[in-house]
Design a protein around this motif. Structure first.
Motif, PDB file in Angstrom:
ATOM      1  N   ALA A 222       0.825  -1.210   0.000  1.00 48.17           N
ATOM      2  CA  ALA A 222       0.000   0.000   0.000  1.00 48.17           C
ATOM      3  C   ALA A 222       0.857   1.255   0.000  1.00 48.17           C
ATOM      4  O   ALA A 222       0.566   2.227  -0.710  1.00 48.17           O
ATOM      5  N   VAL A 223       1.926   1.249   0.783  1.00 46.60           N
ATOM      6  CA  VAL A 223       2.814   2.411   0.805  1.00 46.60           C
ATOM      7  C   VAL A 223       3.533   2.555  -0.541  1.00 46.60           C
ATOM      8  O   VAL A 223       3.717   3.674  -1.039  1.00 46.60           O
ATOM      9  N   THR A 224       3.920   1.452  -1.162  1.00 47.94           N
ATOM     10  CA  THR A 224       4.531   1.515  -2.490  1.00 47.94           C
ATOM     11  C   THR A 224       3.594   2.192  -3.485  1.00 47.94           C
ATOM     12  O   THR A 224       4.001   3.077  -4.249  1.00 47.94           O
ATOM     13  N   ALA A 225       2.327   1.785  -3.483  1.00 49.54           N
ATOM     14  CA  ALA A 225       1.346   2.368  -4.393  1.00 49.54           C
ATOM     15  C   ALA A 225       1.172   3.864  -4.127  1.00 49.54           C
ATOM     16  O   ALA A 225       1.140   4.676  -5.067  1.00 49.54           O
ATOM     17  N   MET A 226       1.063   4.231  -2.860  1.00 53.37           N
ATOM     18  CA  MET A 226       0.869   5.634  -2.503  1.00 53.37           C
ATOM     19  C   MET A 226       2.076   6.479  -2.892  1.00 53.37           C
ATOM     20  O   MET A 226       1.926   7.572  -3.460  1.00 53.37           O
ATOM     21  N   GLN A 227       3.277   5.986  -2.589  1.00 54.82           N
ATOM     22  CA  GLN A 227       4.479   6.731  -2.945  1.00 54.82           C
ATOM     23  C   GLN A 227       4.590   6.931  -4.456  1.00 54.82           C
ATOM     24  O   GLN A 227       4.944   8.016  -4.925  1.00 54.82           O
ATOM     25  N   ALA A 228       4.312   5.878  -5.211  1.00 55.60           N
ATOM     26  CA  ALA A 228       4.427   5.970  -6.666  1.00 55.60           C
ATOM     27  C   ALA A 228       3.504   7.039  -7.233  1.00 55.60           C
ATOM     28  O   ALA A 228       3.919   7.873  -8.040  1.00 55.60           O
ATOM     29  N   LEU A 229       2.261   7.010  -6.808  1.00 45.32           N
ATOM     30  CA  LEU A 229       1.258   7.922  -7.358  1.00 45.32           C
ATOM     31  C   LEU A 229       1.449   9.370  -6.933  1.00 45.32           C
ATOM     32  O   LEU A 229       1.351  10.289  -7.763  1.00 45.32           O
ATOM     33  N   PHE A 230       1.699   9.569  -5.648  1.00 42.26           N
ATOM     34  CA  PHE A 230       1.618  10.927  -5.108  1.00 42.26           C
ATOM     35  C   PHE A 230       2.971  11.526  -4.729  1.00 42.26           C
ATOM     36  O   PHE A 230       3.232  12.691  -5.027  1.00 42.26           O
ATOM     37  N   ASP A 231       3.852  10.761  -4.107  1.00 41.45           N
ATOM     38  CA  ASP A 231       5.153  11.309  -3.738  1.00 41.45           C
ATOM     39  C   ASP A 231       6.052  11.484  -4.963  1.00 41.45           C
ATOM     40  O   ASP A 231       6.759  12.485  -5.077  1.00 41.45           O
ATOM     41  N   HIS A 232       6.043  10.519  -5.869  1.00 43.94           N
ATOM     42  CA  HIS A 232       6.968  10.547  -6.996  1.00 43.94           C
ATOM     43  C   HIS A 232       6.328  11.046  -8.294  1.00 43.94           C
ATOM     44  O   HIS A 232       6.942  11.842  -9.006  1.00 43.94           O
ATOM     45  N   ALA A 233       5.131  10.586  -8.612  1.00 41.99           N
ATOM     46  CA  ALA A 233       4.458  11.090  -9.822  1.00 41.99           C
ATOM     47  C   ALA A 233       3.791  12.443  -9.561  1.00 41.99           C
ATOM     48  O   ALA A 233       3.554  13.199 -10.502  1.00 41.99           O
ATOM     49  N   GLY A 234       3.490  12.733  -8.310  1.00 37.39           N
ATOM     50  CA  GLY A 234       2.887  14.025  -7.962  1.00 37.39           C
ATOM     51  C   GLY A 234       1.521  14.244  -8.583  1.00 37.39           C
ATOM     52  O   GLY A 234       1.141  15.376  -8.900  1.00 37.39           O
TER      53      GLY A 234
END
Length: 327
Positions: free
Chosen positions: A144-156
């Motif tokens: 879940a954290v991987t998915a969240m980081q990918a979408l919002f932290d890194h893809a913005g």
């Protein structure tokens, strides 16, 4: 298990030894053995968790096989994702107390969770979502954290933007689709034909059967691609991005020359599970924006069978594999 000699106030009921799924050599699932391991008290910044459930993920298999990106001295206890009850805390830990129900990850080495008791970093756990049982909670942290980081932290990504998620029926992909949909993104997903209905049920606006169609022919001018597949799929993904778009991979480092030529960004990242990020996952669970998917539940003693499922030598249904350690 932690080998610190730091003392901590005694907590009634903590045994001297506990069962753990260990390896003494790298190799196939057969190297996993169930052993009694002596417990040690948590050091500064750590908590001792009575484990109720431990998630099983591909990274556990890489560590077992000796393919971890980090040094992993042997012997070791496998497992990172966990859910359980705090049994004791290190001398400087104030955010948690014995009796707290928590979930998260053990430590940056991603080891130690396949056990009746595990030492965990206080900065990598959070209070368990009340609406989830331990098995469901243990299935979530890394994926879940991987998915969240990918979408919002890194893809913005922000509401109204578009994203293509590769491997949408997988464990990370399924959570990425849910989070993207709930954030108001236009979600395009790739999956096999038999998984199309499932992926649509998660919130995908469009599902492309990667076995029958080329996604480049169905999608284009996108803000982001979340790559959970790698290889040729990753290379072909540059063609569907708009200028200024971004390709985020949790699998491998993208071709920077190709990214520059297309006028896009491209990056690879490793998941970072923190208390703050877990609290955001908890908020998504509480707001009904995210639902875990558990496919197989096995006892701790069946850790070897769980790894045979990871290897593909033993069949298992879609969803996360979880070891139920205690009831």
């Amino acid at each position: 298990m932690n080998t610190s000699t730091t003392t901590t106030p005694a907590v009634t009921g903590i045994p001297a030894f506990a069962k753990a799924a260990r390896i003494h050599n790298y190799g196939a699932p057969e190297v996993i053995t169930l052993e009694d391991v002596e417990l040690t008290p948590p050091a500064a910044g750590e908590v001792l968790v009575q484990v109720k459930a431990a998630g099983v993920g591909p990274w556990d298999g890489w560590i077992r096989a000796g393919k971890s990106a980090l040094p992993q001295p042997l012997p070791l206890t496998l497992g990172s994702d966990l859910s359980g009850i705090v049994a004791a805390v290190g001398p400087d830990v104030t955010a948690f107390a014995p009796g707290d129900h928590v979930y998260g990850v053990t430590n940056p080495r991603f080891i130690g969770a396949y056990a009746e008791y595990a030492i965990a970093s206080a900065g990598m756990i959070a209070r368990k979502p009340a609406r989830l049982d331990d098995v469901e909670a243990a299935s979530l942290p890394v994926i879940a954290v991987t998915a969240m980081q990918a979408l919002f932290d890194h893809a913005g990504l922000q509401t109204g933007q578009s994203v293509l998620i590769h491997g949408a029926a997988g464990n990370v992909g399924a959570h990425a689709v849910q989070l993207a949909h709930r954030a108001g993104l236009h979600v395009i997903a790739t999956a096999s034909g038999e998984d199309s209905t499932y992926v649509r049920s998660l919130g995908a606006d469009e599902v492309i059967n990667f076995r029958a169609e080329r996604f480049e022919d169905k999608a284009g001018d996108l803000d982001a691609v979340i790559d959970l597949v790698g290889g040729e799929t990753q290379q072909r993904s540059f063609a569907v991005l708009k200028k200024g778009g971004v390709l985020v991979s949790a699998v491998s480092q993208p071709d920077q020359e190709r990214a520059k030529a297309r006028g896009v960004r491209a990056l690879f990242f490793l998941v970072e599970v923190t208390t703050t990020r877990l609290e955001k996952i908890t908020a998504a669970i509480d707001a009904n924006r995210l639902t875990p998917s558990v496919g197989t539940v096995l006892p701790l003693a069946a850790a070897r069978s769980a790894h045979e499922m990871l290897e593909g030598t033993r069949p298992h249904p879609r969803g996360k594999i979880v070891l139920q350690v205690g009831r």
